[in-house]
Motif scaffolding. Structure first.
Motif, PDB file in Angstrom:
ATOM      1  N   VAL A  27      42.981 -31.428   9.928  1.00  0.00           N
ATOM      2  CA  VAL A  27      41.656 -31.202   9.348  1.00  0.00           C
ATOM      3  C   VAL A  27      40.643 -30.746  10.388  1.00  0.00           C
ATOM      4  CG1 VAL A  27      42.007 -32.755   7.399  1.00  0.00           C
ATOM      5  CG2 VAL A  27      41.029 -33.651   9.521  1.00  0.00           C
ATOM      6  N   GLY A  28      41.013 -30.795  11.654  1.00  0.00           N
ATOM      7  CA  GLY A  28      40.112 -30.346  12.707  1.00  0.00           C
ATOM      8  C   GLY A  28      40.856 -30.146  14.011  1.00  0.00           C
ATOM      9  N   ILE A  29      40.377 -29.190  14.787  1.00  0.00           N
ATOM     10  CA  ILE A  29      40.930 -28.962  16.122  1.00  0.00           C
ATOM     11  C   ILE A  29      39.974 -29.629  17.091  1.00  0.00           C
ATOM     12  CG2 ILE A  29      41.646 -27.232  17.805  1.00  0.00           C
ATOM     13  CD1 ILE A  29      43.276 -27.133  15.193  1.00  0.00           C
ATOM     14  N   ASP A  30      40.384 -30.771  17.633  1.00  0.00           N
ATOM     15  CA  ASP A  30      39.519 -31.573  18.493  1.00  0.00           C
ATOM     16  C   ASP A  30      39.378 -30.926  19.860  1.00  0.00           C
ATOM     17  OD1 ASP A  30      37.944 -33.904  18.980  1.00  0.00           O
ATOM     18  OD2 ASP A  30      39.607 -34.711  20.158  1.00  0.00           O
ATOM     19  N   ASP A  31      40.485 -30.659  20.497  1.00  0.00           N
ATOM     20  CA  ASP A  31      40.487 -30.032  21.819  1.00  0.00           C
ATOM     21  C   ASP A  31      41.839 -29.360  22.010  1.00  0.00           C
ATOM     22  OD1 ASP A  31      40.238 -29.226  24.413  1.00  0.00           O
ATOM     23  OD2 ASP A  31      39.841 -31.219  25.238  1.00  0.00           O
ATOM     24  N   ILE A  32      41.926 -28.106  21.622  1.00  0.00           N
ATOM     25  CA  ILE A  32      43.207 -27.398  21.641  1.00  0.00           C
ATOM     26  C   ILE A  32      43.730 -27.214  23.066  1.00  0.00           C
ATOM     27  CG2 ILE A  32      42.449 -24.990  21.691  1.00  0.00           C
ATOM     28  CD1 ILE A  32      45.226 -26.552  19.490  1.00  0.00           C
ATOM     29  N   ASN A  35      45.655 -30.154  23.621  1.00  0.00           N
ATOM     30  CA  ASN A  35      46.573 -30.394  22.499  1.00  0.00           C
ATOM     31  C   ASN A  35      46.171 -31.596  21.648  1.00  0.00           C
ATOM     32  OD1 ASN A  35      48.255 -28.205  22.993  1.00  0.00           O
ATOM     33  ND2 ASN A  35      49.491 -29.357  24.433  1.00  0.00           N
ATOM     34  N   MET A  36      44.899 -31.672  21.250  1.00  0.00           N
ATOM     35  CA  MET A  36      44.403 -32.765  20.417  1.00  0.00           C
ATOM     36  C   MET A  36      43.867 -32.211  19.099  1.00  0.00           C
ATOM     37  SD  MET A  36      44.909 -35.357  22.403  1.00  0.00           S
ATOM     38  CE  MET A  36      43.877 -36.762  22.413  1.00  0.00           C
ATOM     39  N   TYR A  59      41.361 -39.286  14.390  1.00  0.00           N
ATOM     40  CA  TYR A  59      40.800 -38.329  15.347  1.00  0.00           C
ATOM     41  C   TYR A  59      41.567 -38.320  16.665  1.00  0.00           C
ATOM     42  CZ  TYR A  59      36.957 -38.328  12.041  1.00  0.00           C
ATOM     43  OH  TYR A  59      36.212 -38.215  10.890  1.00  0.00           O
ATOM     44  N   SER A  60      41.565 -37.168  17.317  1.00  0.00           N
ATOM     45  CA  SER A  60      42.127 -36.985  18.663  1.00  0.00           C
ATOM     46  C   SER A  60      43.592 -37.398  18.757  1.00  0.00           C
ATOM     47  CB  SER A  60      41.301 -37.742  19.707  1.00  0.00           C
ATOM     48  OG  SER A  60      39.969 -37.268  19.720  1.00  0.00           O
ATOM     49  N   VAL A  61      44.404 -36.810  17.897  1.00  0.00           N
ATOM     50  CA  VAL A  61      45.837 -37.079  17.892  1.00  0.00           C
ATOM     51  C   VAL A  61      46.518 -36.042  18.784  1.00  0.00           C
ATOM     52  CG1 VAL A  61      47.899 -37.191  16.450  1.00  0.00           C
ATOM     53  CG2 VAL A  61      45.700 -38.001  15.555  1.00  0.00           C
ATOM     54  N   PRO A  62      47.307 -36.474  19.755  1.00  0.00           N
ATOM     55  CA  PRO A  62      47.976 -35.509  20.631  1.00  0.00           C
ATOM     56  C   PRO A  62      49.113 -34.787  19.906  1.00  0.00           C
ATOM     57  CG  PRO A  62      48.626 -37.735  21.215  1.00  0.00           C
ATOM     58  CD  PRO A  62      47.568 -37.858  20.157  1.00  0.00           C
ATOM     59  N   ILE A  75      53.740 -24.369  19.719  1.00  0.00           N
ATOM     60  CA  ILE A  75      53.526 -23.761  18.413  1.00  0.00           C
ATOM     61  C   ILE A  75      52.033 -23.823  18.110  1.00  0.00           C
ATOM     62  CG2 ILE A  75      54.054 -23.942  15.951  1.00  0.00           C
ATOM     63  CD1 ILE A  75      56.685 -25.336  16.803  1.00  0.00           C
ATOM     64  N   PRO A  76      51.405 -22.702  17.746  1.00  0.00           N
ATOM     65  CA  PRO A  76      49.976 -22.737  17.410  1.00  0.00           C
ATOM     66  C   PRO A  76      49.730 -23.632  16.195  1.00  0.00           C
ATOM     67  CG  PRO A  76      50.786 -20.473  17.573  1.00  0.00           C
ATOM     68  CD  PRO A  76      51.978 -21.365  17.642  1.00  0.00           C
ATOM     69  N   VAL A  77      48.671 -24.409  16.249  1.00  0.00           N
ATOM     70  CA  VAL A  77      48.308 -25.309  15.157  1.00  0.00           C
ATOM     71  C   VAL A  77      46.940 -24.909  14.636  1.00  0.00           C
ATOM     72  CG1 VAL A  77      47.869 -27.711  14.536  1.00  0.00           C
ATOM     73  CG2 VAL A  77      49.643 -27.171  16.198  1.00  0.00           C
ATOM     74  N   ASN A  78      46.816 -24.825  13.303  1.00  0.00           N
ATOM     75  CA  ASN A  78      45.554 -24.453  12.670  1.00  0.00           C
ATOM     76  C   ASN A  78      45.155 -25.488  11.634  1.00  0.00           C
ATOM     77  OD1 ASN A  78      45.212 -21.755  13.874  1.00  0.00           O
ATOM     78  ND2 ASN A  78      47.108 -21.317  12.786  1.00  0.00           N
ATOM     79  N   VAL A  79      43.872 -25.522  11.289  1.00  0.00           N
ATOM     80  CA  VAL A  79      43.391 -26.392  10.221  1.00  0.00           C
ATOM     81  C   VAL A  79      44.146 -26.042   8.939  1.00  0.00           C
ATOM     82  CG1 VAL A  79      41.396 -26.962   8.782  1.00  0.00           C
ATOM     83  CG2 VAL A  79      41.129 -26.727  11.267  1.00  0.00           C
TER      84      VAL A  79
END
Length: 92
Positions: A27-32, A35-36, A59-62, A75-79
């Motif tokens: 649901v959100g990219i915390d700090d790409i 990797n969070m 929040y802030s899941v590695p 692997i790229p991760v998107n919302v």
């Protein structure tokens, strides 16, 4: 409520509160760069009375990537992407 139903609900309640592995959505990219990401579990939390509540955002899941000493697969991760969350309920 019958005894059978009471035992069944109790068992389902206790099993549903074990969070070993579960599906979620990003649901959100915390700090790409680190990797969070922020995730929303897809499965609802079962309460003792048999009803369920939506799980809160975590929040802030590695993000886990496959790494060796000489290479890495990322692997790229998107919302909106589905993910599988693996966790432990106990500290080592």
């Amino acid at each position: 409520m019958s005894l059978t139903r009471l035992i069944s609900n109790s068992f389902k309640y206790h099993i549903s509160n074990l969070h070993i592995c579960f599906p979620a959505v990003v649901v959100g990219i915390d700090d790409i760069e680190d990797n969070m990401v922020d995730i929303q579990p897809v499965l609802n939390n079962l309460k003792a009375d048999g009803t369920d509540d939506e799980e809160p955002v975590i929040y802030s899941v590695p993000i886990c990537n496959i790494n060796t000493q000489t290479s890495s697969i990322t692997i790229p991760v998107n919302v909106g992407d589905g993910v599988l969350v693996v966790s432990t309920d106990k500290d080592p």
